[in-house]
Design a protein around this motif. Structure first.
Motif, PDB file in Angstrom:
ATOM      1  N   VAL A  69      54.883 -96.085 -22.014  1.00  0.00           N
ATOM      2  CA  VAL A  69      54.907 -95.013 -23.017  1.00  0.00           C
ATOM      3  C   VAL A  69      54.356 -95.508 -24.348  1.00  0.00           C
ATOM      4  CG1 VAL A  69      56.376 -93.373 -24.229  1.00  0.00           C
ATOM      5  CG2 VAL A  69      56.847 -93.908 -21.849  1.00  0.00           C
ATOM      6  N   ILE A  70      54.637 -96.759 -24.691  1.00  0.00           N
ATOM      7  CA  ILE A  70      54.121 -97.339 -25.935  1.00  0.00           C
ATOM      8  C   ILE A  70      52.593 -97.353 -25.927  1.00  0.00           C
ATOM      9  CG2 ILE A  70      53.833 -99.546 -27.149  1.00  0.00           C
ATOM     10  CD1 ILE A  70      56.767-100.056 -26.799  1.00  0.00           C
ATOM     11  N   ILE A  71      51.997 -97.747 -24.799  1.00  0.00           N
ATOM     12  CA  ILE A  71      50.535 -97.795 -24.709  1.00  0.00           C
ATOM     13  C   ILE A  71      49.946 -96.400 -24.866  1.00  0.00           C
ATOM     14  CG2 ILE A  71      48.619 -98.257 -23.131  1.00  0.00           C
ATOM     15  CD1 ILE A  71      50.267-100.563 -21.986  1.00  0.00           C
ATOM     16  N   ALA A  72      50.565 -95.408 -24.243  1.00  0.00           N
ATOM     17  CA  ALA A  72      50.065 -94.035 -24.345  1.00  0.00           C
ATOM     18  C   ALA A  72      50.112 -93.534 -25.787  1.00  0.00           C
ATOM     19  CB  ALA A  72      50.883 -93.119 -23.440  1.00  0.00           C
ATOM     20  N   GLU A  73      51.193 -93.829 -26.489  1.00  0.00           N
ATOM     21  CA  GLU A  73      51.307 -93.381 -27.882  1.00  0.00           C
ATOM     22  C   GLU A  73      50.389 -94.172 -28.805  1.00  0.00           C
ATOM     23  OE1 GLU A  73      52.661 -91.192 -31.212  1.00  0.00           O
ATOM     24  OE2 GLU A  73      52.541 -90.820 -29.062  1.00  0.00           O
ATOM     25  N   LEU A  74      50.137 -95.439 -28.478  1.00  0.00           N
ATOM     26  CA  LEU A  74      49.183 -96.224 -29.262  1.00  0.00           C
ATOM     27  C   LEU A  74      47.806 -95.580 -29.242  1.00  0.00           C
ATOM     28  CD1 LEU A  74      49.907 -99.997 -28.509  1.00  0.00           C
ATOM     29  CD2 LEU A  74      50.103 -98.820 -30.699  1.00  0.00           C
ATOM     30  N   TRP A  75      47.366 -95.189 -28.059  1.00  0.00           N
ATOM     31  CA  TRP A  75      46.066 -94.536 -27.912  1.00  0.00           C
ATOM     32  C   TRP A  75      45.983 -93.294 -28.786  1.00  0.00           C
ATOM     33  CZ3 TRP A  75      45.141 -89.592 -25.909  1.00  0.00           C
ATOM     34  CH2 TRP A  75      43.808 -89.279 -25.679  1.00  0.00           C
ATOM     35  N   ARG A  76      47.098 -92.597 -28.890  1.00  0.00           N
ATOM     36  CA  ARG A  76      47.116 -91.356 -29.668  1.00  0.00           C
ATOM     37  C   ARG A  76      47.288 -91.591 -31.163  1.00  0.00           C
ATOM     38  NH1 ARG A  76      52.081 -87.352 -29.593  1.00  0.00           N
ATOM     39  NH2 ARG A  76      51.266 -85.575 -30.734  1.00  0.00           N
ATOM     40  N   GLY A  77      47.971 -92.680 -31.558  1.00  0.00           N
ATOM     41  CA  GLY A  77      48.315 -92.863 -32.964  1.00  0.00           C
ATOM     42  C   GLY A  77      47.386 -93.731 -33.773  1.00  0.00           C
ATOM     43  N   ILE A  78      46.624 -94.630 -33.114  1.00  0.00           N
ATOM     44  CA  ILE A  78      45.718 -95.519 -33.844  1.00  0.00           C
ATOM     45  C   ILE A  78      44.700 -94.758 -34.700  1.00  0.00           C
ATOM     46  CG2 ILE A  78      43.846 -97.200 -33.526  1.00  0.00           C
ATOM     47  CD1 ILE A  78      45.464 -98.415 -31.250  1.00  0.00           C
ATOM     48  N   PRO A  79      44.110 -93.655 -34.203  1.00  0.00           N
ATOM     49  CA  PRO A  79      43.122 -92.931 -35.028  1.00  0.00           C
ATOM     50  C   PRO A  79      43.641 -92.472 -36.382  1.00  0.00           C
ATOM     51  CG  PRO A  79      42.967 -92.211 -32.764  1.00  0.00           C
ATOM     52  CD  PRO A  79      44.175 -93.099 -32.834  1.00  0.00           C
ATOM     53  N   PHE A  80      44.944 -92.165 -36.491  1.00  0.00           N
ATOM     54  CA  PHE A  80      45.485 -91.748 -37.788  1.00  0.00           C
ATOM     55  C   PHE A  80      45.305 -92.844 -38.828  1.00  0.00           C
ATOM     56  CE2 PHE A  80      49.184 -92.024 -40.645  1.00  0.00           C
ATOM     57  CZ  PHE A  80      48.967 -90.879 -41.403  1.00  0.00           C
ATOM     58  N   PHE A  81      45.698 -94.066 -38.469  1.00  0.00           N
ATOM     59  CA  PHE A  81      45.516 -95.182 -39.391  1.00  0.00           C
ATOM     60  C   PHE A  81      44.037 -95.476 -39.605  1.00  0.00           C
ATOM     61  CE2 PHE A  81      49.952 -96.159 -38.286  1.00  0.00           C
ATOM     62  CZ  PHE A  81      50.449 -96.506 -39.518  1.00  0.00           C
ATOM     63  N   ALA A  82      43.250 -95.413 -38.546  1.00  0.00           N
ATOM     64  CA  ALA A  82      41.823 -95.744 -38.653  1.00  0.00           C
ATOM     65  C   ALA A  82      41.105 -94.818 -39.631  1.00  0.00           C
ATOM     66  CB  ALA A  82      41.166 -95.668 -37.276  1.00  0.00           C
ATOM     67  N   ILE A  83      41.345 -93.529 -39.531  1.00  0.00           N
ATOM     68  CA  ILE A  83      40.641 -92.565 -40.383  1.00  0.00           C
ATOM     69  C   ILE A  83      41.102 -92.664 -41.832  1.00  0.00           C
ATOM     70  CG2 ILE A  83      40.217 -90.126 -40.785  1.00  0.00           C
ATOM     71  CD1 ILE A  83      38.776 -91.306 -38.365  1.00  0.00           C
ATOM     72  N   THR A  84      42.426 -92.756 -42.055  1.00  0.00           N
ATOM     73  CA  THR A  84      42.928 -92.825 -43.430  1.00  0.00           C
ATOM     74  C   THR A  84      42.527 -94.138 -44.107  1.00  0.00           C
ATOM     75  OG1 THR A  84      45.041 -93.616 -42.534  1.00  0.00           O
ATOM     76  CG2 THR A  84      44.869 -91.271 -43.058  1.00  0.00           C
ATOM     77  N   LEU A  85      42.580 -95.233 -43.369  1.00  0.00           N
ATOM     78  CA  LEU A  85      42.191 -96.522 -43.948  1.00  0.00           C
ATOM     79  C   LEU A  85      40.680 -96.591 -44.151  1.00  0.00           C
ATOM     80  CD1 LEU A  85      44.532 -98.916 -41.932  1.00  0.00           C
ATOM     81  CD2 LEU A  85      44.750 -98.235 -44.329  1.00  0.00           C
ATOM     82  N   LEU A  86      39.916 -95.934 -43.282  1.00  0.00           N
ATOM     83  CA  LEU A  86      38.463 -95.886 -43.468  1.00  0.00           C
ATOM     84  C   LEU A  86      38.113 -95.164 -44.762  1.00  0.00           C
ATOM     85  CD1 LEU A  86      35.560 -96.290 -42.471  1.00  0.00           C
ATOM     86  CD2 LEU A  86      35.809 -94.156 -41.178  1.00  0.00           C
ATOM     87  N   ALA A  87      38.806 -94.072 -45.034  1.00  0.00           N
ATOM     88  CA  ALA A  87      38.577 -93.352 -46.292  1.00  0.00           C
ATOM     89  C   ALA A  87      38.904 -94.226 -47.499  1.00  0.00           C
ATOM     90  CB  ALA A  87      39.417 -92.081 -46.319  1.00  0.00           C
ATOM     91  N   ALA A  88      39.977 -95.009 -47.389  1.00  0.00           N
ATOM     92  CA  ALA A  88      40.341 -95.907 -48.489  1.00  0.00           C
ATOM     93  C   ALA A  88      39.330 -97.043 -48.635  1.00  0.00           C
ATOM     94  CB  ALA A  88      41.743 -96.468 -48.259  1.00  0.00           C
TER      95      ALA A  88
END
Length: 315
Positions: free
Chosen positions: A182-201
């Protein structure tokens, strides 16, 4: 302005009253504009919160309505003294939040740094990186449940082809693998949130800082430690705080993948609340659990912002 040119409004009572009314009306205009939003917030936020606190002090069980009524703090006493699943569900929640937020942050930074480089089709890859975040939790759960399937899942097939496993595994039904799956499945779904917000920063960091560091002989690692991370500090604090709250309250993906099993190994506090209130029809007890959950998140948010020394940026 001379004393002779001043107008005494007291000699013109009607004119003075009109000007006062216009002044009072102009002061009220901003409040009139925010009034609809204020009412919506009260209706959809504060009223439900107040209702939860109210029902937490009640015995409100639909399966035994004749016992319903005010019972004070009995629900809370029962949670801490008699409930055998409260502590395990809280421990599962802490393990879930720490692993998810920590790993999502690390991989999110890596993906953001990669997407910040100049290469062909960069815009396409940036858009594609956001796709997992845009997919609903229910749909993501269906996809991963099919991939984890013991008989036709692609994960078993790939692992057997490369020789990692010798036979198919029921990843979501095994107590040794369910939580990690379940952790791996949620990682796949949650990493883009950090990636996009940190990319903007990252794109807001002046390039001159890196050029000056390069002139001083700083390599990429030192530039990352002394320029990139400090510049990303506020963004990291806010994103980790938001993601902690969201993951603490995450229920859709876990529920649709495992239902909290096997043997309650993936039952988090939020899932336990849903089990008590929705499936068990014990809304008073579920509300008491919700109040505890609310208190934990509130204390964490206050403590986290204090120790991280979050600084509000002044424009």
């Amino acid at each position: 302005m001379s004393a002779q040119s001043k107008v005494d409004l007291s000699t013109y009572p009607n004119r003075g009253n009109k000007q006062k009314k216009k002044l009072n009306l102009s002061r009220m205009v901003p409040y009139l504009f925010i009034a609809p939003t204020t009412f919506i917030i009260i209706a959809f936020l504060f009223y439900p919160i107040g209702t939860v606190f109210y029902y937490s002090l009640q015995n409100y069980d639909l399966s035994a309505p004749y016992y319903n009524g005010f019972i004070g703090l009995e629900n809370f006493a029962k949670i801490f003294t008699e409930d055998k699943l409260f502590i395990p569900s809280l421990v599962n929640t802490l393990k879930w939040v720490v692993s998810q937020v920590g790993l999502q942050l690390v991989f999110g930074i890596i993906v953001a740094l990669l997407l910040n480089q100049k290469f062909k089709f960069r815009g396409f890859f940036r858009a594609a990186a956001f796709i997992p975040w845009a997919i609903s939790g229910v749909l993501a759960a269906v996809m991963w449940s099919l991939m984890y399937n013991e008989h036709m899942g692609v994960i078993n097939d790939l692992l057997m082809r490369v020789g990692i496993i010798n036979e198919s595994k029921a990843w979501l039904a095994d107590t040794t693998t369910a939580f990690g799956a379940v952790i791996i499945a949620e990682l796949w779904r949650g990493i883009p949130f950090f990636a996009i917000t940190l990319l903007a920063a990252l794109q807001s960091i002046p390039e001159e800082l890196y050029e000056a560091a390069k002139v001083d002989g700083a390599g990429r690692w030192k530039s990352f430690l002394h320029i990139t991370l400090p510049q990303l500090k506020n963004t990291i604090i806010l994103t980790t705080l938001l993601r902690t709250i969201w993951e603490f309250n995450n229920v859709d993906l876990i529920f649709n993948l495992t239902g909290g099993g096997p043997a309650h190994d993936t039952t988090t506090l939020t899932m336990y609340i849903a089990e008590q209130a929705v499936h068990g029809s014990n809304f008073g007890y579920g509300s008491a659990l919700t109040v505890i959950s609310f208190g934990i998140l509130l204390l964490f948010a206050m403590f986290y912002l204090k120790i991280t020394r979050f600084e509000r940026e002044e424009g």
